[in-house]
Design an enzyme around this catalytic site. Sequence first.
Site, short mmCIF file in Angstrom:
data_model
loop_
_atom_site.label_atom_id
_atom_site.label_comp_id
_atom_site.label_asym_id
_atom_site.label_seq_id
_atom_site.Cartn_x
_atom_site.Cartn_y
_atom_site.Cartn_z
N LYS A 66 -35.89 -33.99 -20.19
CA LYS A 66 -35.56 -33.23 -21.41
C LYS A 66 -34.27 -33.71 -22.07
O LYS A 66 -34.15 -33.71 -23.29
CB LYS A 66 -35.47 -31.73 -21.11
CG LYS A 66 -36.79 -31.10 -20.74
CD LYS A 66 -36.63 -29.60 -20.56
CE LYS A 66 -37.89 -28.98 -19.98
NZ LYS A 66 -37.79 -27.52 -19.90
N ASP A 103 -38.00 -23.47 -25.17
CA ASP A 103 -37.86 -22.70 -23.91
C ASP A 103 -37.23 -21.32 -24.15
O ASP A 103 -37.74 -20.30 -23.69
CB ASP A 103 -37.01 -23.48 -22.90
CG ASP A 103 -37.77 -24.64 -22.29
OD1 ASP A 103 -39.01 -24.58 -22.24
OD2 ASP A 103 -37.11 -25.62 -21.87
#
Length: 272
Positions: A66, A103
């Site tokens: 990420k 997220d």
Amino acid sequence: MTDRYAVIGHPIEHSLSPRIHAAFARETGQALTYERILGDLEQFEEQVRAFFHQGGRGMNVTLPFKERAWDLVQERSPVAESAGAVNTLLPLPDGGLRGENTDGIGLVRDLRENHHFTFTGKQVLVLGAGGAARGILGPLLETGLDGLTIANRTVEKALALAEYFAAQGPVRSCGFEALAGERFDLILNATSAGLSGKVPQIPPCLNAGGWIYDLFYDCQEPTPFCRWGAAQGAAETIDGLGMLVEQAAESFFLWRGVRPSTRPVIAALRDS
Ligand code: ATR
């Protein structure tokens, strides 16, 4: 050609994302494919570029890539910018890539929409100061909560995070011992302690009627942190399966402009 999407990570075989996006596509009548790609620790950037070069329409990025995806993109959403991590990639018209991070949005949606948690006026504690914590702080600070405390075993990391997010809302930081005597309405576990079956060693600090939320999930049994929360008398103990599905729904929405129903997918994963 059917629109092509993928998730890239290492390892990747356990990823539930293909199943989740297949369910979204079925429900919304969108024609697309969604595959798993095992990311190469050396060649991650080349793999991503090749995927889009071959006409790929969007990618999810998972551990451990990420932060590398954040570095790779030419444009970032404000949430991705402050998260320091990107979990959703979209192609730009000029051939570059835009990075988003869904997220934290997924976490907040799970709490609000699926569990009817109200953030207004609440004291929230985030345990951990790694990538998982950083990814949720921006969206949490936009909820109208009264105060956000970041506590970490290594206090310096919590201090640095709180400093970084200070301009975005009422955030402070401390070590675990300093939580003694404090009271929180919601405690979120963003540590990786659960991976080794442990829970962060914090003093009792959950308000009567308070909730706990574990960013990790286990479809089979309560996570160690959920068990800890139950022992503390938490009114609700929630694991991160709903967050997983909600962050996927947000990615799907960014790619397709359609918002899929999430509850049937969460229920199906829980049952399977
Ligand atoms: P991630 O990207 O998943 O957040 P990370 O950056 O390695 O992973 O961060 C892991 C986090 O879990 C850290 O906040 C770590 O605390 P330290 O900074 O003190 O290392 C926390 N953590 C891991 N195991 C833990 C444990 N047993 N008890 C408490 N915190 C723990």
